[in-house]
Design a protein around this motif. Structure first.
Motif, PDB file in Angstrom:
ATOM      1  N   GLY A   1       0.832  -1.195   0.000  1.00 16.65           N
ATOM      2  CA  GLY A   1       0.000   0.000   0.000  1.00 16.65           C
ATOM      3  C   GLY A   1       0.866   1.245   0.000  1.00 16.65           C
ATOM      4  O   GLY A   1       1.888   1.306   0.685  1.00 16.65           O
ATOM      5  N   ALA A   2       0.480   2.231  -0.786  1.00 18.88           N
ATOM      6  CA  ALA A   2       1.247   3.476  -0.884  1.00 18.88           C
ATOM      7  C   ALA A   2       0.290   4.601  -1.248  1.00 18.88           C
ATOM      8  O   ALA A   2      -0.866   4.371  -1.606  1.00 18.88           O
ATOM      9  CB  ALA A   2       2.351   3.346  -1.934  1.00 18.88           C
ATOM     10  N   THR A   3       0.788   5.827  -1.174  1.00 22.86           N
ATOM     11  CA  THR A   3      -0.006   6.960  -1.635  1.00 22.86           C
ATOM     12  C   THR A   3       0.325   7.243  -3.095  1.00 22.86           C
ATOM     13  O   THR A   3       1.356   6.805  -3.611  1.00 22.86           O
ATOM     14  CB  THR A   3       0.270   8.226  -0.812  1.00 22.86           C
ATOM     15  OG1 THR A   3       1.609   8.669  -1.077  1.00 22.86           O
ATOM     16  CG2 THR A   3       0.100   7.968   0.677  1.00 22.86           C
TER      17      THR A   3
ATOM     18  N   ASP B   1       5.187   5.084   1.232  1.00 23.20           N
ATOM     19  CA  ASP B   1       4.806   3.729   1.618  1.00 23.20           C
ATOM     20  C   ASP B   1       3.869   3.773   2.820  1.00 23.20           C
ATOM     21  O   ASP B   1       4.107   4.506   3.789  1.00 23.20           O
ATOM     22  CB  ASP B   1       6.039   2.898   1.976  1.00 23.20           C
ATOM     23  CG  ASP B   1       6.828   2.456   0.753  1.00 23.20           C
ATOM     24  OD1 ASP B   1       6.318   2.630  -0.375  1.00 23.20           O
ATOM     25  OD2 ASP B   1       7.945   1.940   0.923  1.00 23.20           O
ATOM     26  N   LEU B   2       2.821   2.950   2.769  1.00 23.20           N
ATOM     27  CA  LEU B   2       1.876   2.866   3.875  1.00 23.20           C
ATOM     28  C   LEU B   2       1.958   1.527   4.598  1.00 23.20           C
ATOM     29  O   LEU B   2       1.942   1.477   5.812  1.00 23.20           O
ATOM     30  CB  LEU B   2       0.445   3.100   3.365  1.00 23.20           C
ATOM     31  CG  LEU B   2       0.176   4.488   2.770  1.00 23.20           C
ATOM     32  CD1 LEU B   2      -1.241   4.566   2.204  1.00 23.20           C
ATOM     33  CD2 LEU B   2       0.380   5.578   3.822  1.00 23.20           C
ATOM     34  N   TRP B   3       2.017   0.429   3.850  1.00 21.40           N
ATOM     35  CA  TRP B   3       2.193  -0.876   4.465  1.00 21.40           C
ATOM     36  C   TRP B   3       2.615  -1.890   3.405  1.00 21.40           C
ATOM     37  O   TRP B   3       2.448  -1.688   2.216  1.00 21.40           O
ATOM     38  CB  TRP B   3       0.916  -1.347   5.161  1.00 21.40           C
ATOM     39  CG  TRP B   3      -0.140  -1.941   4.253  1.00 21.40           C
ATOM     40  CD1 TRP B   3      -0.296  -3.270   3.927  1.00 21.40           C
ATOM     41  CD2 TRP B   3      -1.176  -1.247   3.553  1.00 21.40           C
ATOM     42  NE1 TRP B   3      -1.359  -3.435   3.071  1.00 21.40           N
ATOM     43  CE2 TRP B   3      -1.930  -2.211   2.824  1.00 21.40           C
ATOM     44  CE3 TRP B   3      -1.553   0.090   3.469  1.00 21.40           C
ATOM     45  CZ2 TRP B   3      -3.011  -1.871   2.024  1.00 21.40           C
ATOM     46  CZ3 TRP B   3      -2.636   0.434   2.671  1.00 21.40           C
ATOM     47  CH2 TRP B   3      -3.348  -0.532   1.971  1.00 21.40           C
ATOM     48  N   ARG B   4       3.188  -2.986   3.891  1.00 20.41           N
ATOM     49  CA  ARG B   4       3.547  -4.132   3.055  1.00 20.41           C
ATOM     50  C   ARG B   4       3.185  -5.398   3.824  1.00 20.41           C
ATOM     51  O   ARG B   4       3.396  -5.473   5.037  1.00 20.41           O
ATOM     52  CB  ARG B   4       5.050  -4.157   2.734  1.00 20.41           C
ATOM     53  CG  ARG B   4       5.567  -2.959   1.940  1.00 20.41           C
ATOM     54  CD  ARG B   4       7.085  -2.999   1.886  1.00 20.41           C
ATOM     55  NE  ARG B   4       7.640  -1.763   1.334  1.00 20.41           N
ATOM     56  CZ  ARG B   4       8.117  -1.656   0.101  1.00 20.41           C
ATOM     57  NH1 ARG B   4       8.081  -2.705  -0.712  1.00 20.41           N
ATOM     58  NH2 ARG B   4       8.628  -0.508  -0.324  1.00 20.41           N
ATOM     59  N   GLU B   5       2.674  -6.374   3.115  1.00 23.05           N
ATOM     60  CA  GLU B   5       2.317  -7.630   3.767  1.00 23.05           C
ATOM     61  C   GLU B   5       2.360  -8.758   2.745  1.00 23.05           C
ATOM     62  O   GLU B   5       2.023  -8.562   1.574  1.00 23.05           O
ATOM     63  CB  GLU B   5       0.914  -7.540   4.383  1.00 23.05           C
ATOM     64  CG  GLU B   5       0.560  -8.743   5.242  1.00 23.05           C
ATOM     65  CD  GLU B   5      -0.662  -8.507   6.121  1.00 23.05           C
ATOM     66  OE1 GLU B   5      -1.091  -9.458   6.799  1.00 23.05           O
ATOM     67  OE2 GLU B   5      -1.191  -7.373   6.121  1.00 23.05           O
ATOM     68  N   THR B   6       2.803  -9.926   3.203  1.00 28.20           N
ATOM     69  CA  THR B   6       2.765 -11.129   2.386  1.00 28.20           C
ATOM     70  C   THR B   6       1.803 -12.110   3.035  1.00 28.20           C
ATOM     71  O   THR B   6       1.947 -12.443   4.226  1.00 28.20           O
ATOM     72  CB  THR B   6       4.165 -11.754   2.261  1.00 28.20           C
ATOM     73  OG1 THR B   6       5.020 -10.834   1.568  1.00 28.20           O
ATOM     74  CG2 THR B   6       4.103 -13.051   1.473  1.00 28.20           C
TER      75      THR B   6
END
Length: 419
Positions: free
Chosen positions: A109-111, A116-121
Motif C-alpha cells: 500500500g502506498a499513496t 509507503d503505507l504498508w507491506r504484507e505477504t
C-alpha cells in the motif's frame, strides 16, 4: 473512437469535448511532474504545450484535489521574482500494488505521491481451489482495513503469473491453474461490497510490471525511451516499455520476447514450442547442461530454492568449471540471438537484463556481445545500451507504479476536490 493499439485508455491523449480536453491537460501536467520532478509553472506549461492562463486554472484544480503542491519560492540568479515550483502531492489518495504467486500474495500500500503505507505477504492456495479469483478478492478485501484514516483508495493493480485477456479483466495462468478466471470482476465486487465503487482495478503480467519498474528506475529519461526487458526468478519473462509505459499490443500480449525462437533443436518449453529462449536458458536447463544436477534434481531445486540454483551456477563459473562455463557461454549466445532480433524489430534505446539473468550477466555478456557485434556496427543500433541489474524482479513495486499512474491518467474520475 477506437483505442490506439498497445495503450490502456488512461494513456491516450484525447480530443473532443471540453471535459475530455481538460482531463487530457490535467494528465499531461501530472505526467510531466512525475517524469521531471518539481518544476516551475513556466517549464511545465512549455513541456505540456499549455498557455499560462490555462496552466493557472489547471494547477488550481489539481491543488484542490491534493494532486500537486506548491513548494517554497526559489530565487534564481539575476533579476526577476522568485519562482514557486510545483510538485506531485497525492498524499490523501491510496493505491495498492498486488503480486500474486502460486502460494502467496504480496500487497504493497502506498499513496499516489509515493509514500509507503504498508507491506504484507499473505499465504494463499489457488491451484486447487475451484474459484481462485474469489480467494484473491477476499484477501484483498481484508486488506482494506490497513488503509490509514484520512486516506482513500483510488486504484489497485494486480500482477499475475500469466496472460491477461483482451478485456483486461480475465486471467489465464498455467502456474495458478486459471483459465479465463474473472479476477477483475471478483475484485470489483469485493470493493463494491465495502462501499468502494469508483476504484480503478488493473491487471497486468508480472513481467510487464517488473519491466515497467526497471525502465522507470534505470533509464535517464524513460518518458522518451523504448526499452526491452528480460528477467525472472527461474525462467525468462519479458516486456516492452515505450515512453515509460507498458506496450501491451492488440490483445495485451506484446513483449513476449522470452519465447523468441533461438535454437532449432532446442528443448521443449512449457508453451509447447521447441527451442524458444526460455526453454534454452531457464535455470533448470542450465543446471543440467552444466552437469550440476540431473533433470529431476534441477526441477526440484528450482521449485524449492531458485536462489540457491542460481548460486550454484555463479559459483561454478567463478571456479572456471568447464561444463558450467560452456553452458553459460551457450546461454549467452542464445540470449544474444534473441536480443539481436529485438534490436532489429523494435530498435530500442536500451535492453535491460534483470532477475537471474542479471546475476549471471558477467558470464553471459561475452557471448552476447559476440552475437551482437555485427548488428551494433550499423548506424541505427550503435547507441543501444545493454543495462544490467542484479535486483530480483520488483513486481510489487511495479504494480504500485501502475496503480499510481491510473490516478494520474484519470484524476477527474478517481479524485474529488478536498478544499
Amino acid at each position: 473512437m477506437a483505442e490506439p493499439i498497445g495503450l490502456r485508455d488512461g494513456n491516450v491523449s484525447r480530443g473532443g469535448g471540453s471535459g475530455e480536453l481538460r482531463q487530457s491537460n490535467l494528465t499531461a501536467i501530472l505526467r510531466y511532474l512525475r517524469d521531471h520532478g518539481p518544476s516551475s509553472r513556466h517549464d511545465t506549461a512549455r513541456g505540456c504545450g499549455l498557455g499560462v492562463s490555462t496552466m493557472t486554472d489547471l494547477v488550481g484544480d489539481l491543488r484542490s484535489r491534493r494532486l500537486v503542491v506548491e513548494l517554497d519560492p526559489i530565487r534564481r540568479p539575476g533579476a526577476g521574482r522568485p519562482t514557486r515550483p510545483i510538485a506531485l502531492d497525492g498524499e490523501p489518495w491510496c493505491v495498492m500494488g498486488v503480486h500474486v504467486e502460486v502460494d502467496r500474495v504480496h500487497v504493497h500500500g502506498a499513496t499516489v505521491g509515493g509514500t509507503d503505507l504498508w507491506r504484507e505477504t499473505l499465504p494463499a492456495v489457488f491451484a486447487d481451489n475451484h474459484d481462485g479469483a474469489t480467494v484473491l478478492a477476499d484477501l484483498l478485501g481484508a486488506q482494506l482495513d490497513r488503509i490509514p484514516e484520512g486516506h482513500q483508495l483510488v486504484a489497485v493493480e494486480i500482477a499475475v503469473p500469466g496472460y491477461v485477456g483482451p478485456d483486461g479483466m480475465t486471467v489465464t495462468s498455467r502456474a495458478l491453474g486459471w483459465d479465463g478466471a474473472g479476477v477483475g470482476k471478483a475484485v470489483r465486487a469485493a470493493l463494491a461490497e465495502a462501499g468502494l465503487t469508483d476504484v480503478s482495478v488493473g491487471i497486468s503480467s508480472d513481467f510487464h510490471l517488473a519491466g515497467l519498474y526497471a525502465a522507470r528506475v534505470l533509464l535517464n529519461d524513460p518518458s522518451s525511451t523504448v526499452a526491452a526487458y528480460f528477467g525472472g526468478m527461474s525462467e525468462v519473462g519479458s516486456a516492452l516499455v515505450v515512453n515509460g509505459e507498458i506496450f501491451r499490443g492488440a490483445g495485451g500480449g506484446a513483449g513476449d520476447l522470452a519465447h523468441l525462437h533461438v535454437q532449432a533443436d532446442g528443448p521443449q518449453c512449457w508453451c509447447g514450442r521447441h527451442g524458444c529462449l526460455n526453454s534454452v536458458v531457464r535455470i533448470q536447463e542450465l543446471l543440467v547442461r552444466a552437469g550440476l544436477r540431473d533433470a529431476d534434481e534441477a526441477a526440484e531445486l528450482v521449485l524449492t530454492d531458485p536462489e540457491q540454483a542460481v548460486g550454484l551456477l555463479v559459483e561454478g563459473a567463478r571456479a572456471n568449471q568447464p561444463e558450467v562455463c560452456h553452458a553459460l557461454d551457450q546461454a549467452g549466445s542464445s540470449l544474444g540471438r534473441a536480443v539481436d532480433d529485438v534490436l532489429g524489430s523494435v530498435n530500442p534505446h536500451a535492453v535491460i537484463l534483470g532477475g537471474y539473468l542479471g546475476h549471471l550477466a558477467p558470464f553471459l555478456m561475452p557471448a552476447l556481445d559476440r552475437q551482437l557485434r555485427a548488428r551494433v556496427h550499423e548506424g541505427p543500433y550503435a547507441d543501444t545500451q545493454i543495462l544490467v541489474t542484479d535486483e530480483d524482479p520488483p513486481v510489487t513495486a511495479g504494480a504500485v507504479l501502475a496503480a499510481r499512474d491510473a490516478c494520474l491518467y484519470d484524476p477527474l474520475a478517481l479524485t474529488t476536490p478536498l478544499r
